[in-house]
Write a protein that holds these residues in place. Structure first.
Motif, PDB file in Angstrom:
ATOM      1  N   UNK A 142      18.521  12.514 -14.398  1.00 25.67           N
ATOM      2  CA  UNK A 142      18.901  12.145 -13.034  1.00 25.67           C
ATOM      3  C   UNK A 142      20.393  12.387 -12.811  1.00 25.67           C
ATOM      4  N   UNK A 143      21.195  12.063 -13.807  1.00 28.36           N
ATOM      5  CA  UNK A 143      22.637  12.285 -13.699  1.00 28.36           C
ATOM      6  C   UNK A 143      22.952  13.778 -13.610  1.00 28.36           C
ATOM      7  N   UNK A 144      22.200  14.593 -14.336  1.00 26.33           N
ATOM      8  CA  UNK A 144      22.373  16.050 -14.280  1.00 26.33           C
ATOM      9  C   UNK A 144      22.078  16.570 -12.871  1.00 26.33           C
ATOM     10  N   UNK A 184       9.830   7.274  -9.777  1.00 26.27           N
ATOM     11  CA  UNK A 184       9.850   5.814  -9.590  1.00 26.27           C
ATOM     12  C   UNK A 184      11.042   5.185 -10.293  1.00 26.27           C
ATOM     13  N   UNK A 185      11.347   5.706 -11.490  1.00 29.51           N
ATOM     14  CA  UNK A 185      12.430   5.116 -12.277  1.00 29.51           C
ATOM     15  C   UNK A 185      13.811   5.587 -11.843  1.00 29.51           C
ATOM     16  N   UNK A 186      13.924   6.883 -11.450  1.00 25.25           N
ATOM     17  CA  UNK A 186      15.250   7.470 -11.245  1.00 25.25           C
ATOM     18  C   UNK A 186      15.423   8.187  -9.908  1.00 25.25           C
ATOM     19  N   UNK A 187      14.461   8.103  -9.030  1.00 20.68           N
ATOM     20  CA  UNK A 187      14.543   8.832  -7.769  1.00 20.68           C
ATOM     21  C   UNK A 187      15.747   8.490  -6.924  1.00 20.68           C
ATOM     22  N   UNK A 192      20.397  13.241  -4.252  1.00 17.80           N
ATOM     23  CA  UNK A 192      19.855  13.757  -2.992  1.00 17.80           C
ATOM     24  C   UNK A 192      18.450  13.216  -2.821  1.00 17.80           C
ATOM     25  N   UNK A 193      17.918  13.221  -1.608  1.00 16.80           N
ATOM     26  CA  UNK A 193      16.536  12.799  -1.407  1.00 16.80           C
ATOM     27  C   UNK A 193      15.584  13.620  -2.277  1.00 16.80           C
ATOM     28  N   UNK A 194      14.497  12.998  -2.696  1.00 19.78           N
ATOM     29  CA  UNK A 194      13.536  13.650  -3.571  1.00 19.78           C
ATOM     30  C   UNK A 194      12.461  14.365  -2.760  1.00 19.78           C
ATOM     31  N   UNK A 195      12.197  15.637  -3.143  1.00 18.74           N
ATOM     32  CA  UNK A 195      10.986  16.327  -2.701  1.00 18.74           C
ATOM     33  C   UNK A 195      10.162  16.563  -3.964  1.00 18.74           C
ATOM     34  N   UNK A 196       8.866  16.355  -3.882  1.00 21.61           N
ATOM     35  CA  UNK A 196       8.014  16.421  -5.075  1.00 21.61           C
ATOM     36  C   UNK A 196       6.550  16.382  -4.613  1.00 21.61           C
TER      37      UNK A 196
END
Length: 403
Positions: A142-144, A184-187, A192-196
């Protein structure tokens, strides 16, 4: 997919005459040509609003095939001198030393008003066990992603996986449950907002499993996937906008092949008719894509422009008869009082298409059309009352924009 490595895999005679139009600087089609083509009226209902359109675009992956030039960026994103793409898709590199390579085209796309979406094919090797993300590396990954977002000046949305269900890919894979567990854990920590979850084949079961994780769903801005091998379909009431974020029709056929360009035109129609909000091609610059290696807009590019230039982000799709006449496919959109119709005519003959309008008021249209021999040819015509008809050029894509 890694497109260097993988390739996914009517002629009717005019039986009678056609009366066309002439009227000073304005043009109006008033009489049906008498082709032997079953036809019906395309009913446009501006009062029935469907999905909000997010746009049309393509991908640029500088570390694989080099960056777009300044001229190519203009031809991709300008609505006056180019295709009018409103979405740029980029790759999140595994090395932070490669982040800067993405920024020039990202900045240019933003300058034209485009949204930028970023997808990661892999996490850094230290965070992976083979082709799987280590659960102990969730926070580091997530940090990356967040670091990438900061380095390029911010993206509209970020996808942690590319086709995680494509086992033959050679890049980072995951089950729908695993993608959901990460989000759920790192979104909230990815910058930035998550697309998935961006599955191959727009796999319905993958979407359903992913969205069954309520926390992941809440942290997902919109769902996305790739249509390879699938027919566009409505995902149902999932409570999220649906984006098609990667596809090409054939990587061994030139972007100037008219038959292939028309296949893409029908596919874009099908995606919009399925209730999807976005259509994103694979490489923007590629001989089989919308711009070729000599910086020329291809026939495919002009077909995409019939949608991208005139159906802009924030427009809403409105109800319309999708297939009113054999070989004719129509979608309709509006923004305020402006109405846009995009019409794909697969017939090899001139085809008369009647329309009715309700819930909107239109006095005339500017018409733009692309055929095997013309690119965005333009004229205009008046409309009186709530109905009109036009002759569609053989094998063509036509866009009508209300005046």
């Amino acid at each position: 997919m890694t497109k260097q490595l993988f390739t996914v895999k009517a002629s009717s005679a005019l039986l009678a005459f056609s009366l066309f139009f002439t009227a000073c600087s304005k043009n109006k089609d008033v009489t049906a040509s008498q082709e032997n083509i079953p036809k019906g009226t395309a009913a446009v209902d501006g009062a029935t609003v469907q999905q909000t359109i997010q746009g049309f675009g393509g991908a640029s992956i500088p570390i694989w095939i080099g960056d777009l030039t300044s001229d190519q960026r203009t031809k991709a994103f300008s609505t006056t001198n180019g295709i009018g793409m409103s979405i740029l898709r980029v790759m999140v590199p595994t090395s932070s030393g490669q982040f800067a390579a993405e920024k020039p085209t990202i900045d240019a796309a933003k300058g034209f008003g485009a949204k930028v979406i970023a997808t990661a094919w892999n996490a850094p090797a230290s965070m992976m066990n083979g082709l799987s993300l280590k659960t102990t590396s969730y926070a580091d990954y997530a940090a990356h992603l967040s670091s990438y977002n900061s380095a390029v000046g911010g993206v509209y949305a970020i996808s942690p996986w590319n086709e995680p269900n494509y086992s033959a890919s050679g890049w980072m894979g995951a089950t729908a449950t695993e993608v959901a567990n990460f989000v759920a854990a790192q979104g909230d920590n990815c910058g930035a907002p998550i697309m998935a979850p961006e599955p191959f084949n727009m796999q319905q079961s993958f979407f359903n499993t992913y969205l069954s994780n309520a926390t992941a769903k809440a942290k997902t801005s919109f769902v996305c996937g790739h249509i390879y091998g699938a027919t566009p379909y409505n995902l149902g009431s999932i409570g999220k906008s649906v984006w098609m974020t990667e596809h090409y029709t054939n990587s061994s056929i030139s972007g100037n092949d008219w038959g292939n360009a028309m296949t893409a035109a029908k596919e874009i129609h099908d995606c919009m008719n399925a209730g999807w909000a976005a259509y994103v091609w694979w490489y923007i610059r590629r001989f089989y894509g919308p711009i070729d290696e000599s910086s020329n807009i291809t026939k495919l590019g002009y077909v995409m422009a019939q949608y991208a230039r005139y159906v802009r982000p924030g427009y809403t799709k409105i109800a319309c008869t999708a297939n009113p006449t054999s070989g004719v496919y129509v979608t309709a959109y509006k923004s305020g009082s402006k109405v846009v119709l995009v019409i794909v005519n697969q017939n090899s003959a001139t085809t008369y298409q009647p329309f009715t309008l309700s819930g909107v008021t239109v006095t005339g249209f500017n018409r733009y059309y692309t055929t095997s021999t013309t690119n965005l040819a333009a004229n205009s015509f008046s409309v009186s009352g709530g109905s009109f008809g036009i002759n569609l050029e053989p094998s063509s894509v036509t866009t009508l924009v209300s005046q």
